[in-house]
Design a protein around this motif. Structure first.
Motif, PDB file in Angstrom:
ATOM      1  N   GLY A  97       0.834  -1.209   0.000  1.00  0.00           N
ATOM      2  CA  GLY A  97       0.000   0.000   0.000  1.00  0.00           C
ATOM      3  C   GLY A  97       0.864   1.252   0.000  1.00  0.00           C
ATOM      4  N   CYS A  98       0.221   2.401   0.227  1.00  0.00           N
ATOM      5  CA  CYS A  98       0.916   3.703   0.239  1.00  0.00           C
ATOM      6  C   CYS A  98       1.115   4.143   1.692  1.00  0.00           C
ATOM      7  CB  CYS A  98       0.104   4.739  -0.526  1.00  0.00           C
ATOM      8  SG  CYS A  98       0.956   6.322  -0.687  1.00  0.00           S
ATOM      9  N   HIS A  99       2.330   4.557   2.009  1.00  0.00           N
ATOM     10  CA  HIS A  99       2.671   4.927   3.375  1.00  0.00           C
ATOM     11  C   HIS A  99       3.317   6.313   3.405  1.00  0.00           C
ATOM     12  CE1 HIS A  99       2.014   0.790   4.848  1.00  0.00           C
ATOM     13  NE2 HIS A  99       2.498   0.439   3.651  1.00  0.00           N
ATOM     14  N   CYS A 100       3.028   7.029   4.486  1.00  0.00           N
ATOM     15  CA  CYS A 100       3.634   8.346   4.680  1.00  0.00           C
ATOM     16  C   CYS A 100       5.006   8.181   5.318  1.00  0.00           C
ATOM     17  CB  CYS A 100       2.730   9.215   5.588  1.00  0.00           C
ATOM     18  SG  CYS A 100       3.417  10.863   5.903  1.00  0.00           S
ATOM     19  N   LEU A 101       5.991   8.805   4.718  1.00  0.00           N
ATOM     20  CA  LEU A 101       7.371   8.619   5.175  1.00  0.00           C
ATOM     21  C   LEU A 101       8.057   9.989   5.263  1.00  0.00           C
ATOM     22  CD1 LEU A 101       9.260   6.140   5.793  1.00  0.00           C
ATOM     23  CD2 LEU A 101      10.207   6.504   3.531  1.00  0.00           C
TER      24      LEU A 101
END
Length: 286
Positions: free
Chosen positions: A31-35
């Motif tokens: 999935g898409c993750h905030c980094l």
């Protein structure tokens, strides 16, 4: 661009290892993750959760001193719950698996003879799988399946094995052929014996019929011509048959029979010989 903006995408059947200022922080699922990299977060690397396959070729020798090359196929995968162990604890996963496979095969095969290696290859594969399962589970890997896909003896050994097998089959074929010839000879001998028996039976019946016919002729002639003896009648009948036989021989263009001596004076002797022969034959049958 995503990492520059503080976002990171993890593909399906993969996980990513997240670090905070160089220290393990979390395992990121697909999935898409905030980094927020400006706070010291970064992706140290990724890890595939798909089943992978490693073929290991190991050369060893058997109990009867035959060198063989054993090819083992190991199917393994990283466990998502232990992704951090799988990522950090092993530098070379495939090399580690190969070392354990070498160790188990070289400990198992020398205890078996060559034929037993082929027969017990599943047991060898199970031993490799059990050893790998115990060792690799601590590093975050699961052993899905282990197979022994090939056992290749030395070329000269294979040639010798094929020659032994061919000789054994030729010996078996020779035994079968000899047994078949024996049966044919027995059946042929039985057929000849039966044929000779039936032929002798036919000759005996033929002679009996001739004797019966002559007896009936003598009795009929004696009743119709008074004063004649049985010997006179037999001489006449035999002489008549003799001349009938001479006529048939003379009528044949391919006849090569020669009678020595021959003449009118010896006809009585010929008749006596024929009569004596028939009487002797009849006596032997009775």
């Amino acid at each position: 661009m995503g990492q520059a903006l503080g976002f990171y995408q993890v593909d399906q059947s993969n996980v990513a290892i997240k670090e905070h200022f160089g220290k393990f922080d979390d395992v990121l699922e697909p999935g898409c993750h905030c980094l927020p990299w400006f706070f010291g977060y970064k992706i140290a690397g990724g890890l595939s959760l798909r089943v992978q396959q490693l073929n290991v070729k190991c050369e060893t020798k058997t109990k009867d001193n035959v060198f063989v090359t054993v090819v083992a196929s190991v199917q393994y995968r990283a466990v998502a719950e232990k992704a951090s162990d799988a990522f950090y604890r092993l530098t070379n996963t495939r090399g580690q698996i190969q070392s354990y496979v070498f160790d188990v095969i070289r400990a198992s095969v020398p205890k078996l003879e060559l034929d037993s290696v082929f027969e017990q290859k599943n047991d060898i594969a199970k031993s490799v799988e059990n050893e790998l399962e115990k060792a690799m589970s601590t590093y975050g890997y699961e052993i899905v399946q282990t197979l022994i896909i090939d056992i290749e003896p030395d070329v000269n050994v294979k040639k010798a094995m094929n020659e032994i097998n061919a000789a054994a089959r030729m010996r078996l074929a020779a035994n079968e052929k000899a047994e078949a010839d024996k049966i044919l000879q027995i059946k042929k001998a039985e057929g000849e014996a039966e044929s000779k028996y039936l032929s002798g039976l036919g000759i005996a019946r033929q002679r009996q019929a001739i004797v019966d016919g002559l007896r009936d002729s003598v009795l009929a002639f004696s009743s119709n011509v008074p004063g004649t003896s049985a010997k006179d009648i037999m001489d006449m009948v035999l002489v008549t048959q003799y001349f009938d036989t001479m006529k048939e021989i003379g009528a044949s263009s391919k006849s090569s029979s020669v009678f020595i001596p021959h003449g009118p004076g010896v006809v009585r002797d010929v008749a006596a010989q024929i009569r004596d022969g028939l009487l002797q034959g009849n006596a032997s049958q009775n």
